[in-house]
Scaffold this motif. Structure first.
Motif, PDB file in Angstrom:
ATOM      1  N   LEU A 196      27.491  48.108 -30.080  1.00  0.00           N
ATOM      2  CA  LEU A 196      26.979  46.732 -30.163  1.00  0.00           C
ATOM      3  C   LEU A 196      25.527  46.707 -30.628  1.00  0.00           C
ATOM      4  CD1 LEU A 196      28.615  45.190 -26.966  1.00  0.00           C
ATOM      5  CD2 LEU A 196      29.306  44.864 -29.350  1.00  0.00           C
ATOM      6  N   ALA A 197      24.728  47.637 -30.135  1.00  0.00           N
ATOM      7  CA  ALA A 197      23.326  47.693 -30.567  1.00  0.00           C
ATOM      8  C   ALA A 197      23.221  47.998 -32.056  1.00  0.00           C
ATOM      9  CB  ALA A 197      22.568  48.744 -29.756  1.00  0.00           C
ATOM     10  N   ARG A 198      24.046  48.912 -32.530  1.00  0.00           N
ATOM     11  CA  ARG A 198      24.020  49.283 -33.951  1.00  0.00           C
ATOM     12  C   ARG A 198      24.470  48.122 -34.833  1.00  0.00           C
ATOM     13  NH1 ARG A 198      21.853  49.783 -37.191  1.00  0.00           N
ATOM     14  NH2 ARG A 198      22.297  50.809 -39.118  1.00  0.00           N
ATOM     15  N   PHE A 199      25.561  47.441 -34.436  1.00  0.00           N
ATOM     16  CA  PHE A 199      26.068  46.312 -35.212  1.00  0.00           C
ATOM     17  C   PHE A 199      25.104  45.123 -35.152  1.00  0.00           C
ATOM     18  CE2 PHE A 199      30.552  48.059 -34.255  1.00  0.00           C
ATOM     19  CZ  PHE A 199      30.474  48.939 -35.334  1.00  0.00           C
ATOM     20  N   GLU A 200      24.464  44.925 -34.016  1.00  0.00           N
ATOM     21  CA  GLU A 200      23.479  43.854 -33.886  1.00  0.00           C
ATOM     22  C   GLU A 200      22.250  44.144 -34.757  1.00  0.00           C
ATOM     23  OE1 GLU A 200      21.410  41.253 -30.336  1.00  0.00           O
ATOM     24  OE2 GLU A 200      21.814  43.375 -29.954  1.00  0.00           O
ATOM     25  N   ALA A 201      21.785  45.371 -34.736  1.00  0.00           N
ATOM     26  CA  ALA A 201      20.617  45.747 -35.548  1.00  0.00           C
ATOM     27  C   ALA A 201      20.906  45.548 -37.041  1.00  0.00           C
ATOM     28  CB  ALA A 201      20.226  47.195 -35.258  1.00  0.00           C
ATOM     29  N   GLU A 202      22.113  45.869 -37.466  1.00  0.00           N
ATOM     30  CA  GLU A 202      22.478  45.698 -38.874  1.00  0.00           C
ATOM     31  C   GLU A 202      22.536  44.220 -39.253  1.00  0.00           C
ATOM     32  OE1 GLU A 202      23.431  47.187 -42.741  1.00  0.00           O
ATOM     33  OE2 GLU A 202      22.419  48.010 -40.991  1.00  0.00           O
ATOM     34  N   GLY A 258      20.420  40.101 -42.258  1.00  0.00           N
ATOM     35  CA  GLY A 258      20.491  38.645 -42.214  1.00  0.00           C
ATOM     36  C   GLY A 258      21.807  38.116 -42.763  1.00  0.00           C
ATOM     37  N   ARG A 259      22.847  38.981 -42.805  1.00  0.00           N
ATOM     38  CA  ARG A 259      24.122  38.619 -43.420  1.00  0.00           C
ATOM     39  C   ARG A 259      25.220  38.364 -42.400  1.00  0.00           C
ATOM     40  NH1 ARG A 259      25.461  37.827 -48.226  1.00  0.00           N
ATOM     41  NH2 ARG A 259      27.268  39.165 -48.145  1.00  0.00           N
ATOM     42  N   ALA A 260      24.861  38.340 -41.122  1.00  0.00           N
ATOM     43  CA  ALA A 260      25.835  38.032 -40.074  1.00  0.00           C
ATOM     44  C   ALA A 260      25.086  37.379 -38.924  1.00  0.00           C
ATOM     45  CB  ALA A 260      26.547  39.298 -39.613  1.00  0.00           C
ATOM     46  N   GLU A 261      25.807  36.584 -38.163  1.00  0.00           N
ATOM     47  CA  GLU A 261      25.162  35.830 -37.095  1.00  0.00           C
ATOM     48  C   GLU A 261      24.684  36.740 -35.969  1.00  0.00           C
ATOM     49  OE1 GLU A 261      26.472  32.277 -34.104  1.00  0.00           O
ATOM     50  OE2 GLU A 261      27.208  32.208 -36.157  1.00  0.00           O
ATOM     51  N   ASN A 262      25.586  37.558 -35.406  1.00  0.00           N
ATOM     52  CA  ASN A 262      25.232  38.405 -34.270  1.00  0.00           C
ATOM     53  C   ASN A 262      25.461  39.893 -34.516  1.00  0.00           C
ATOM     54  OD1 ASN A 262      24.538  36.239 -32.423  1.00  0.00           O
ATOM     55  ND2 ASN A 262      26.713  35.748 -32.429  1.00  0.00           N
ATOM     56  N   TYR A 263      26.589  40.204 -35.134  1.00  0.00           N
ATOM     57  CA  TYR A 263      26.967  41.597 -35.348  1.00  0.00           C
ATOM     58  C   TYR A 263      27.496  41.776 -36.767  1.00  0.00           C
ATOM     59  CZ  TYR A 263      27.003  41.621 -30.240  1.00  0.00           C
ATOM     60  OH  TYR A 263      26.655  41.491 -28.918  1.00  0.00           O
ATOM     61  N   LYS A 264      27.145  42.887 -37.378  1.00  0.00           N
ATOM     62  CA  LYS A 264      27.643  43.207 -38.712  1.00  0.00           C
ATOM     63  C   LYS A 264      28.329  44.568 -38.651  1.00  0.00           C
ATOM     64  CE  LYS A 264      26.317  43.500 -43.566  1.00  0.00           C
ATOM     65  NZ  LYS A 264      27.587  42.954 -43.983  1.00  0.00           N
ATOM     66  N   ILE A 265      29.633  44.567 -38.893  1.00  0.00           N
ATOM     67  CA  ILE A 265      30.424  45.789 -38.843  1.00  0.00           C
ATOM     68  C   ILE A 265      30.572  46.415 -40.225  1.00  0.00           C
ATOM     69  CG2 ILE A 265      32.775  46.658 -38.479  1.00  0.00           C
ATOM     70  CD1 ILE A 265      32.985  44.863 -36.058  1.00  0.00           C
ATOM     71  N   TRP A 266      30.834  45.599 -41.236  1.00  0.00           N
ATOM     72  CA  TRP A 266      31.199  46.112 -42.560  1.00  0.00           C
ATOM     73  C   TRP A 266      30.020  46.149 -43.516  1.00  0.00           C
ATOM     74  CZ3 TRP A 266      35.861  48.009 -42.150  1.00  0.00           C
ATOM     75  CH2 TRP A 266      36.818  47.379 -41.351  1.00  0.00           C
TER      76      TRP A 266
END
Length: 174
Positions: free
Chosen positions: A97-103, A108-116
């Motif tokens: 979650l920390a990694r996806f949130e940091a990304e 700036g391309r996702a609201e809370n978490y960016k996976i892809w």
């Protein structure tokens, strides 16, 4: 980009993180693919889910557009996986979650978490691209990664569909 041509696509998890390690995550992606086949005219010729990336050999038939279907698919899978990470006994929960949130914050391309990663590495299958070569490439991924001895033994792939059995996702054989 021809929105209705057959394409070879690669969806990569940010930083090549091995996200697909739990059956719940695989099933989210599989259910989403089947939904798109049934409801959004996605036609899949080959697919595989590896730990850090996904390959699809597919097209989208009218009235839908490939870019819209893929955008919606990735967004739905992302939200569903994040929800599952929060709910299941994920040993890497805080780190993921920390990694996806940091990304998400970084891009700036996702609201809370960016996976892809943003790019799908779309390659249109045409006169100079061999569709069977791409299909073999997809199916041989887990063999080359030493995960299985034979491509059709990998559970999260369309390789089994090209034998006498039925896989987890509805496909159209080439």
């Amino acid at each position: 980009m021809n929105q209705h041509a057959t394409h070879f696509l690669t969806f990569t998890v940010i930083d090549w993180i091995d996200l697909f390690t739990r059956s719940e995550y695989f099933l989210i992606f599989i259910d989403s693919l089947n939904y798109c086949v049934q409801k959004k005219n996605l036609e899949i010729f080959g697919w595989i889910i590896m730990p850090s990336h996904v390959h699809l050999l597919c097209c989208v038939n009218e009235p839908f557009k490939l870019s819209d279907v893929i955008r919606d698919l990735k967004k739905h899978v992302s939200k569903s996986i994040i929800k599952t990470i929060h709910e299941c006994a994920e040993s890497r929960r805080d780190w993921l979650l920390a990694r996806f949130e940091a990304e998400a914050k970084r891009t700036g391309r996702a609201e809370n978490y960016k996976i892809w990663k943003d790019d799908n590495h779309a390659i249109e299958i045409g006169d100079f691209i061999d569709i069977e070569q791409k299909l073999n490439y997809i199916h041989e991924n887990p063999v080359k990664a030493l995960m299985v001895h034979h491509a059709d033994a990998y559970y999260f792939s369309s390789a089994i569909d090209y034998t006498d059995s039925k896989g987890l996702v509805t496909i159209s054989k080439i």
